[in-house]
Design an enzyme around this catalytic site. Sequence first.
Site, PDB file in Angstrom:
ATOM      1  N   HIS A  17       0.840  -1.201   0.000  1.00  0.00           N
ATOM      2  CA  HIS A  17       0.000   0.000   0.000  1.00  0.00           C
ATOM      3  C   HIS A  17       0.880   1.257   0.000  1.00  0.00           C
ATOM      4  O   HIS A  17       0.635   2.204  -0.739  1.00  0.00           O
ATOM      5  CB  HIS A  17      -0.884   0.060   1.256  1.00  0.00           C
ATOM      6  CG  HIS A  17      -1.909  -1.027   1.382  1.00  0.00           C
ATOM      7  ND1 HIS A  17      -2.069  -1.779   2.513  1.00  0.00           N
ATOM      8  CD2 HIS A  17      -2.846  -1.486   0.509  1.00  0.00           C
ATOM      9  CE1 HIS A  17      -3.070  -2.640   2.352  1.00  0.00           C
ATOM     10  NE2 HIS A  17      -3.549  -2.490   1.141  1.00  0.00           N
ATOM     11  N   LYS A  41     -15.276  -7.829   4.177  1.00  0.00           N
ATOM     12  CA  LYS A  41     -14.079  -8.578   4.570  1.00  0.00           C
ATOM     13  C   LYS A  41     -14.004  -8.869   6.080  1.00  0.00           C
ATOM     14  O   LYS A  41     -13.127  -9.591   6.516  1.00  0.00           O
ATOM     15  CB  LYS A  41     -12.822  -7.831   4.133  1.00  0.00           C
ATOM     16  CG  LYS A  41     -12.550  -7.931   2.644  1.00  0.00           C
ATOM     17  CD  LYS A  41     -11.220  -7.298   2.307  1.00  0.00           C
ATOM     18  CE  LYS A  41     -10.912  -7.313   0.822  1.00  0.00           C
ATOM     19  NZ  LYS A  41      -9.717  -6.514   0.510  1.00  0.00           N
ATOM     20  N   ARG A  90      -2.116  -6.238  -8.408  1.00  0.00           N
ATOM     21  CA  ARG A  90      -1.031  -7.187  -8.161  1.00  0.00           C
ATOM     22  C   ARG A  90      -0.990  -8.263  -9.222  1.00  0.00           C
ATOM     23  O   ARG A  90      -0.017  -8.435  -9.927  1.00  0.00           O
ATOM     24  CB  ARG A  90      -1.209  -7.849  -6.787  1.00  0.00           C
ATOM     25  CG  ARG A  90      -0.763  -6.990  -5.649  1.00  0.00           C
ATOM     26  CD  ARG A  90      -1.361  -7.433  -4.349  1.00  0.00           C
ATOM     27  NE  ARG A  90      -2.809  -7.196  -4.346  1.00  0.00           N
ATOM     28  CZ  ARG A  90      -3.568  -7.253  -3.281  1.00  0.00           C
ATOM     29  NH1 ARG A  90      -3.046  -7.595  -2.139  1.00  0.00           N
ATOM     30  NH2 ARG A  90      -4.852  -6.994  -3.341  1.00  0.00           N
ATOM     31  N   SER A 128      -2.724  -7.682   2.815  1.00  0.00           N
ATOM     32  CA  SER A 128      -3.004  -7.552   4.248  1.00  0.00           C
ATOM     33  C   SER A 128      -3.287  -8.924   4.844  1.00  0.00           C
ATOM     34  O   SER A 128      -2.879  -9.215   5.974  1.00  0.00           O
ATOM     35  CB  SER A 128      -4.208  -6.637   4.471  1.00  0.00           C
ATOM     36  OG  SER A 128      -3.917  -5.341   4.034  1.00  0.00           O
TER      37      SER A 128
HETATM   38  P1  ADP Z   1      -5.672  -6.152   0.507  1.00  0.00           P
HETATM   39  O1  ADP Z   1      -6.136  -6.498  -0.887  1.00  0.00           O
HETATM   40  O2  ADP Z   1      -4.218  -6.408   0.734  1.00  0.00           O
HETATM   41  O3  ADP Z   1      -6.558  -6.680   1.608  1.00  0.00           O
HETATM   42  P2  ADP Z   1      -6.955  -3.543   0.491  1.00  0.00           P
HETATM   43  O4  ADP Z   1      -8.301  -4.142   0.311  1.00  0.00           O
HETATM   44  O5  ADP Z   1      -6.752  -2.620   1.638  1.00  0.00           O
HETATM   45  O6  ADP Z   1      -5.768  -4.596   0.616  1.00  0.00           O
HETATM   46  O7  ADP Z   1      -6.510  -2.860  -0.868  1.00  0.00           O
HETATM   47  C1  ADP Z   1      -6.537  -1.492  -1.153  1.00  0.00           C
HETATM   48  C2  ADP Z   1      -5.860  -1.277  -2.483  1.00  0.00           C
HETATM   49  O8  ADP Z   1      -4.468  -1.560  -2.388  1.00  0.00           O
HETATM   50  C3  ADP Z   1      -6.365  -2.139  -3.631  1.00  0.00           C
HETATM   51  O9  ADP Z   1      -6.360  -1.364  -4.812  1.00  0.00           O
HETATM   52  C4  ADP Z   1      -5.316  -3.232  -3.705  1.00  0.00           C
HETATM   53  O10 ADP Z   1      -5.265  -3.819  -4.987  1.00  0.00           O
HETATM   54  C5  ADP Z   1      -4.073  -2.442  -3.411  1.00  0.00           C
HETATM   55  N1  ADP Z   1      -2.960  -3.265  -2.929  1.00  0.00           N
HETATM   56  C6  ADP Z   1      -2.934  -4.057  -1.845  1.00  0.00           C
HETATM   57  N2  ADP Z   1      -1.748  -4.669  -1.702  1.00  0.00           N
HETATM   58  C7  ADP Z   1      -0.975  -4.245  -2.747  1.00  0.00           C
HETATM   59  C8  ADP Z   1       0.347  -4.529  -3.190  1.00  0.00           C
HETATM   60  N3  ADP Z   1       1.118  -5.403  -2.547  1.00  0.00           N
HETATM   61  N4  ADP Z   1       0.791  -3.913  -4.318  1.00  0.00           N
HETATM   62  C9  ADP Z   1      -0.017  -3.061  -4.987  1.00  0.00           C
HETATM   63  N5  ADP Z   1      -1.274  -2.765  -4.636  1.00  0.00           N
HETATM   64  C10 ADP Z   1      -1.760  -3.336  -3.529  1.00  0.00           C
END
Ligand code: ADP
Length: 164
Positions: A17, A41, A90, A128
């Site tokens: 993030h 989630k 990703r 996460s």
């Molecule tokens: P996660 O998918 O890890 O539970 P979130 O729902 O908080 O995380 O995701 C918020 C945004 O951050 C989304 O657009 C998700 O694709 C992006 N994101 C999460 N992890 C990464 C990463 N390792 N690299 C690039 N973008 C990421």
Amino acid sequence: MKIWVYPGSFDPITNGHLDIIDRATKLCDKLIVAVLVNHSKNPVFTLDERVELLKCALKDKPKVEIESFSGLLVDFMKKKNASSIIKGLRAVSDFEYELQMALLNKNLDPEIETMFMMTNINYSFLSSSAVRELAKNGGNIDGLVPDCIKETILTKYKATGEVK
Ligand code: ADP
């Protein structure tokens, strides 16, 4: 003023993030990191905890603001005068869901653009949920989350007695 929104659950924020945040802030004037209040989630960290972790991780970033929101993202965007949503991608597995969200939001408000940034290759495996799984099972999370929040994440699992 170019105001962008980076929405997510941030349960907890990871270095993946953070990488998107750092790259996005170079392209806009203000980046609002918007934490989803209600989502399917079922977060492990409470809203207050997720916001506190973000505050700690993003404290030296003057262009970044942290907010939480519930309801429709496009309504939140309008309220904040924001023009674009930034998301990270990703793997192909992210694509289908993100395409649907982007098209739904476009349908709700044609003025709002969704923009995608490819993950940094170093964090392409990072989510996460992976951090939560490691923390829960006593794995090493060094380098996966900002240093200043590492202990808080590990302590959360110790407090719940979930560390194996
Ligand atoms: P996660 O998918 O890890 O539970 P979130 O729902 O908080 O995380 O995701 C918020 C945004 O951050 C989304 O657009 C998700 O694709 C992006 N994101 C999460 N992890 C990464 C990463 N390792 N690299 C690039 N973008 C990421």
